[in-house]
Design a protein around this motif. Structure first.
Motif, short mmCIF file in Angstrom:
data_model
loop_
_atom_site.label_atom_id
_atom_site.label_comp_id
_atom_site.label_asym_id
_atom_site.label_seq_id
_atom_site.Cartn_x
_atom_site.Cartn_y
_atom_site.Cartn_z
N ALA A 40 -15.20 -30.76 -98.53
CA ALA A 40 -13.94 -30.91 -97.82
C ALA A 40 -13.31 -29.54 -97.64
N THR A 91 -13.25 -37.84 -96.54
CA THR A 91 -13.34 -36.92 -95.41
C THR A 91 -13.94 -35.59 -95.85
N ALA A 92 -15.03 -35.21 -95.17
CA ALA A 92 -15.74 -33.98 -95.54
C ALA A 92 -16.92 -33.80 -94.58
#
Length: 120
Positions: A40, A91-92
């Motif tokens: 991330a 999320t990444a």
């Protein structure tokens, strides 16, 4: 030179699912294990899951246990990461890797990554 190509990343909503794919240019049996990592913004790259190439033994990060499933198709030199019940903290950029146990550094290869974004 071994090549890994990831795909499947996308923008999804909270609770959604995605399936990531990593195609390897050589037989995966050459490697001890395969892994999925993620990074991330502002964070270090972290291990998400890793799987032996000689069995179905798989390990997961605590943060994804019960939500993510790693699998492979030896005939297609492909590994998958099924991601369910996605959260914003997932999320990444997700990367495929050939040496998740850091056993043989000379056999370490990475893909280019695929972006996963989870909106709330």
């Amino acid at each position: 030179q071994v090549q890994l190509v990831e795909s499947g990343g996308a923008l999804v909503q909270l609770g959604g699912s995605l399936r990531l794919t990593c195609v390897v240019s050589e037989k995966m049996s050459r490697f001890y294990a395969m892994g999925w990592f993620r990074q991330a913004p502002g964070d270090q790259r972290e291990l998400v899951a890793r799987m032996s190439t000689r069995s179905t033994y798989t390990e997961y990060a605590e943060s994804v246990k019960g939500r993510f499933t790693m699998s492979r198709d030896d005939a297609k030199n492909t590994v998958f990461l099924q991601m369910d019940n996605l959260k914003p903290e997932d999320t990444a950029v997700y990367y495929c890797n050939t040496n998740p146990y850091e056993v043989k550094l000379e056999d370490t290869y990475w893909g280019q990554g695929t972006q996963v974004t989870v909106s709330s």
